[in-house]
Scaffold this active site. Structure first.
Site, short mmCIF file in Angstrom:
data_model
loop_
_atom_site.label_atom_id
_atom_site.label_comp_id
_atom_site.label_asym_id
_atom_site.label_seq_id
_atom_site.Cartn_x
_atom_site.Cartn_y
_atom_site.Cartn_z
N GLU A 104 0.84 -1.13 -0.26
CA GLU A 104 0.03 0.13 0.01
C GLU A 104 0.75 1.26 0.02
O GLU A 104 0.35 2.27 -0.61
CB GLU A 104 -1.01 -0.09 0.97
CG GLU A 104 -0.36 -0.36 2.34
CD GLU A 104 -1.02 0.51 3.68
OE1 GLU A 104 -0.57 -0.03 4.67
OE2 GLU A 104 -1.71 1.24 3.60
N THR A 127 3.18 -8.03 -1.25
CA THR A 127 3.21 -8.05 0.50
C THR A 127 2.99 -9.55 0.95
O THR A 127 1.80 -10.05 0.68
CB THR A 127 2.33 -7.03 1.13
OG1 THR A 127 2.46 -7.22 2.46
CG2 THR A 127 1.17 -7.10 0.56
N ASP A 129 2.02 -9.69 3.95
CA ASP A 129 0.89 -9.47 4.74
C ASP A 129 -0.54 -9.63 3.95
O ASP A 129 -1.35 -9.97 4.69
CB ASP A 129 1.04 -8.03 5.15
CG ASP A 129 2.29 -7.43 5.87
OD1 ASP A 129 2.91 -8.44 6.26
OD2 ASP A 129 2.67 -6.41 5.76
N ARG A 173 1.67 -7.26 10.15
CA ARG A 173 1.28 -5.92 10.47
C ARG A 173 -0.20 -5.95 10.81
O ARG A 173 -0.54 -6.96 11.62
CB ARG A 173 1.47 -5.16 9.09
CG ARG A 173 1.66 -3.58 9.28
CD ARG A 173 2.33 -3.09 8.12
NE ARG A 173 3.81 -2.49 8.23
CZ ARG A 173 4.33 -2.04 7.56
NH1 ARG A 173 3.72 -1.89 6.11
NH2 ARG A 173 5.62 -1.47 7.62
N ARG A 265 6.61 -21.27 26.39
CA ARG A 265 7.82 -20.51 25.64
C ARG A 265 7.24 -19.87 24.44
O ARG A 265 6.34 -20.25 23.74
CB ARG A 265 8.84 -21.64 25.23
CG ARG A 265 9.40 -22.29 26.27
CD ARG A 265 10.40 -21.54 26.92
NE ARG A 265 11.41 -22.12 27.92
CZ ARG A 265 11.12 -22.43 29.21
NH1 ARG A 265 10.02 -21.89 29.73
NH2 ARG A 265 12.16 -23.17 29.91
O1 F6P Z 1 5.06 -5.44 5.39
C1 F6P Z 1 6.07 -6.56 5.52
C2 F6P Z 1 6.61 -6.80 6.92
O2 F6P Z 1 7.11 -7.88 6.91
C3 F6P Z 1 5.43 -6.71 7.90
O3 F6P Z 1 4.87 -7.97 8.26
C4 F6P Z 1 6.25 -6.34 9.44
O4 F6P Z 1 5.72 -5.74 10.18
C5 F6P Z 1 7.45 -5.40 8.62
O5 F6P Z 1 7.40 -5.62 7.20
C6 F6P Z 1 8.89 -5.29 9.00
O6 F6P Z 1 9.64 -4.50 8.54
P1 F6P Z 1 11.19 -4.42 8.46
O7 F6P Z 1 11.65 -5.32 7.53
O8 F6P Z 1 11.45 -2.83 8.09
O9 F6P Z 1 11.38 -4.78 9.91
#
Ligand code: F6P
Length: 346
Positions: A104, A127, A129, A173, A265
């Protein structure tokens, strides 16, 4: 002289990007265009940095994770002179059109450049996500979940040996697709998603019952799950919370151990989910959307994004595609409750 298409990858990398880059280049070459790879997302447009993308550069990358172009979370709209520099790069690099691959954020910039400056842009959704609303799936998601399911099954093995409850924290995310699909596919006993707050009493009850039956229980938790605590997080250039410091997995494990009295854990899969070779699904989807993006350039259909609709790849408006996030629906939540918060016989 052949018209030149620029290709960029922005935001978090994911498996399937190289398939999509290859798809663009192979189709573009067959249509008589040449391609260049913009380096490190929108950052490479601001600095006008590009490398040739000839056949040799893409022929053998279909099975490679990451992106050969590099990526960044740079937002030209948040940099002084960033938009002007980006517009200038179209001229400096002699770009006829630009194919932007991203989620996005990256595609939001492409949508604005089209709307405000009539830039010749086409979007490719990617993505892990899977949270883009205009497309049924994004490449990267299938691989990320496949890796997470394997990790979950490993946690069940060690958890059963020690009679423990195991918590797996996954990325994704603010949409719960990764945790949902991982939980369902790994046969988890509880899934915590960002779409709804955790019901602590219900979770303790279901996990205690599962552990009594099986001597192990698995929880899959999204990194953005709401534990009902105030959070104080940093934001990235697109205004997103940096979630990795939240420590949801560890916090949940402590809560669960306290409420059930069962040793618990936590493990965080993190970026392991984002690397490695793409699955079959992501190779085919990445390739198809890449090819389609080159076709859209040739047809002059700018301001569009390629979307998977059923089993077809189609063009949708970039502006609409980036307007809202796709989060887990009530139907999926109900399925999740049936499968991953099992109630025994009453
Ligand atoms: O948007 C993809 C993603 O992997 C998310 O799931 C995660 O929160 C974020 O990117 C992590 O970002 P970075 O690689 O900048 O730590």
């Amino acid at each position: 002289m052949a018209k030149r298409i620029g290709v960029l990858t922005g935001g978090g990398d994911c498996p399937g990007l190289n398939c999509a880059i290859r798809g663009v280049v192979l189709k573009a070459l067959s249509l008589g265009y040449e391609c260049v790879g913009i380096q490190e997302g929108w950052k490479g447009m601001i600095t006008a940095e590009a490398k040739p993308l000839a056949l040799e550069a893409v022929e053998e990358i279909i099975g490679r994770g990451g992106t050969i172009l590099g990526t960044s979370r740079t937002n030209p709209y948040k940099k002084e002179g960033g938009v002007e520099a980006t517009l200038a790069a179209f001229k400096t690099l002699d770009l006829y059109a630009l194919i932007a691959m991203g989620g996005e954020d990256t595609l939001g910039v492409a949508a604005k450049l089209f709307k405000e400056h009539s830039c010749r842009v086409v979007g490719v959704p990617k993505t892990m996500d899977n949270d883009l609303s205009a497309t049924d799936y994004t490449f990267g998601f299938d691989t990320a979940v496949t890796v997470a399911v394997e990790a979950a099954e490993r946690l069940i093995d060690t958890g059963r040996s020690h009679r423990r409850i195991m918590v797996l924290e996954v990325m994704g995310r603010h949409a719960g697709w990764v945790s949902l699909f991982t939980g369902i596919a790994a046969g988890a006993d509880y899934v915590c998603l960002p779409e709804r707050p955790v019901d602590r009493a219900d979770m303790a009850e279901k996990l205690s019952a599962a552990h009594a039956r099986k001597k192990v229980a698995l929880v899959v938790a999204s990194e953005a799950v709401d534990l009902g605590e105030a959070t104080d997080e940093k934001l990235d250039e697109f205004g997103h919370m940096i979630l990795k410091e939240r420590g949801v997995g560890e916090k949940l494990a402590a809560l669960i151990q306290k409420s059930t009295g069962i040793e618990t854990r936590a493990a965080v899969i993190g970026h392991i989910q984002r690397g490695g070779p793409p699955t079959l699904f992501d190779r085919i989807l990445g390739t198809r959307v890449g090819v389609k993006a080159a076709e859209l350039v040739a047809e002059g259909r700018f301001g569009t994004m390629v979307a998977l609709r059923g089993n077809d790849v189609a063009a949708v408006s970039l502006e609409e595609a980036t307007a809202k996030l796709k989060t887990v629906s009530r139907e999926w939540l109900a399925l999740c409750d049936t499968l991953c918060a099992k109630s025994g016989p009453r």
